[in-house]
Scaffold this motif. Sequence first.
Motif, mmCIF file in Angstrom:
data_model
loop_
_atom_site.group_PDB
_atom_site.id
_atom_site.type_symbol
_atom_site.label_atom_id
_atom_site.label_comp_id
_atom_site.label_asym_id
_atom_site.label_seq_id
_atom_site.Cartn_x
_atom_site.Cartn_y
_atom_site.Cartn_z
ATOM 1 N N TRP A 1 0.828 -1.213 0.000
ATOM 2 C CA TRP A 1 0.000 0.000 0.000
ATOM 3 C C TRP A 1 0.857 1.256 0.000
ATOM 4 O O TRP A 1 0.517 2.246 -0.644
ATOM 5 C CB TRP A 1 -0.948 -0.009 1.203
ATOM 6 C CG TRP A 1 -1.971 -1.079 1.079
ATOM 7 C CD1 TRP A 1 -2.045 -2.250 1.767
ATOM 8 C CD2 TRP A 1 -3.073 -1.094 0.160
ATOM 9 N NE1 TRP A 1 -3.118 -2.986 1.348
ATOM 10 C CE2 TRP A 1 -3.770 -2.298 0.364
ATOM 11 C CE3 TRP A 1 -3.542 -0.212 -0.811
ATOM 12 C CZ2 TRP A 1 -4.897 -2.648 -0.359
ATOM 13 C CZ3 TRP A 1 -4.669 -0.543 -1.532
ATOM 14 C CH2 TRP A 1 -5.335 -1.750 -1.309
ATOM 15 N N GLY B 1 0.675 3.906 -2.907
ATOM 16 C CA GLY B 1 0.454 5.319 -2.587
ATOM 17 C C GLY B 1 1.526 6.208 -3.199
ATOM 18 O O GLY B 1 1.230 7.262 -3.766
ATOM 19 N N ALA C 1 -5.183 7.808 0.223
ATOM 20 C CA ALA C 1 -5.982 6.685 0.738
ATOM 21 C C ALA C 1 -5.134 5.417 0.811
ATOM 22 O O ALA C 1 -5.240 4.645 1.772
ATOM 23 C CB ALA C 1 -7.205 6.467 -0.141
ATOM 24 N N ALA C 2 -4.285 5.194 -0.184
ATOM 25 C CA ALA C 2 -3.414 4.014 -0.166
ATOM 26 C C ALA C 2 -2.403 4.091 0.982
ATOM 27 O O ALA C 2 -2.134 3.083 1.655
ATOM 28 C CB ALA C 2 -2.703 3.868 -1.508
ATOM 29 N N THR D 1 -4.234 3.367 4.158
ATOM 30 C CA THR D 1 -4.525 1.926 4.212
ATOM 31 C C THR D 1 -3.282 1.152 4.638
ATOM 32 O O THR D 1 -3.360 0.220 5.447
ATOM 33 C CB THR D 1 -5.025 1.423 2.846
ATOM 34 O OG1 THR D 1 -6.185 2.158 2.480
ATOM 35 C CG2 THR D 1 -5.350 -0.053 2.889
ATOM 36 N N SER E 1 -2.991 -1.073 7.958
ATOM 37 C CA SER E 1 -2.591 -2.475 7.863
ATOM 38 C C SER E 1 -1.366 -2.754 8.729
ATOM 39 O O SER E 1 -1.255 -3.820 9.338
ATOM 40 C CB SER E 1 -2.301 -2.828 6.407
ATOM 41 O OG SER E 1 -1.846 -4.152 6.300
ATOM 42 N N GLU F 1 -8.094 -5.018 3.777
ATOM 43 C CA GLU F 1 -7.293 -3.911 3.239
ATOM 44 C C GLU F 1 -7.936 -3.320 1.992
ATOM 45 O O GLU F 1 -8.002 -2.104 1.835
ATOM 46 C CB GLU F 1 -5.883 -4.394 2.911
ATOM 47 C CG GLU F 1 -5.056 -4.721 4.132
ATOM 48 C CD GLU F 1 -3.706 -5.312 3.761
ATOM 49 O OE1 GLU F 1 -3.415 -5.495 2.555
ATOM 50 O OE2 GLU F 1 -2.932 -5.613 4.685
ATOM 51 N N PHE G 1 -9.309 0.392 1.688
ATOM 52 C CA PHE G 1 -8.836 1.305 0.644
ATOM 53 C C PHE G 1 -10.009 1.884 -0.139
ATOM 54 O O PHE G 1 -10.041 3.087 -0.421
ATOM 55 C CB PHE G 1 -7.869 0.590 -0.309
ATOM 56 C CG PHE G 1 -7.496 1.440 -1.500
ATOM 57 C CD1 PHE G 1 -6.673 2.535 -1.354
ATOM 58 C CD2 PHE G 1 -7.989 1.140 -2.761
ATOM 59 C CE1 PHE G 1 -6.336 3.328 -2.443
ATOM 60 C CE2 PHE G 1 -7.669 1.922 -3.853
ATOM 61 C CZ PHE G 1 -6.837 3.023 -3.702
ATOM 62 N N ALA H 1 -10.722 5.734 -0.148
ATOM 63 C CA ALA H 1 -10.621 6.435 -1.431
ATOM 64 C C ALA H 1 -11.865 7.282 -1.677
ATOM 65 O O ALA H 1 -11.760 8.445 -2.092
ATOM 66 C CB ALA H 1 -10.415 5.432 -2.566
#
Length: 150
Positions: free
Chosen positions: A14, A18, A39-40, A43, A47, A57, A61, A65
């Motif tokens: 992630w 990102g 958002a990534a 996330t 995680s 996950e 996400f 998002a």
Amino acid sequence: MLADLGPLLGPWAWFILGGVLLVAEIAAPGAFLLWLGLAALVTGALSYVVGLTWQSEVLAFAALAVIAVLIGRRISPAPGRASDRPFLNRRSEGFVGRVFTLDEPILGGVGRVRIDDTVWRIEGPDLAAGRDVKVIAADGATLKVEAVEG
């Protein structure tokens, strides 16, 4: 094959996604990939801290998002909204409708006029120095003028 990398990379997948999305935003600006990249990253942090399954996950996400894009749309300026400085980078258009006095004559339809600390190229009818002219249009750095009667 990509499904095999998920458990191997864990939250780093992630973080990498990102980063790629943020770099893609720089390459193709439009302020949409920015929010997906953030958002990534969130996330990945979630995680890392909580230890989510890959299914969780993906759901996190997706939800983040949507939330990030909605927040981004709310805080980003709307296209076409009136600016508080409408003539920024279009200074000549701000002179349309104003009247100025010629320091030099207009000869052959071309002359110059001093406005504040700048000398502007003008186009209009041949006129003697000292006459008042009204700016009727702006074409780049050239002002189109007409004589003011009276």
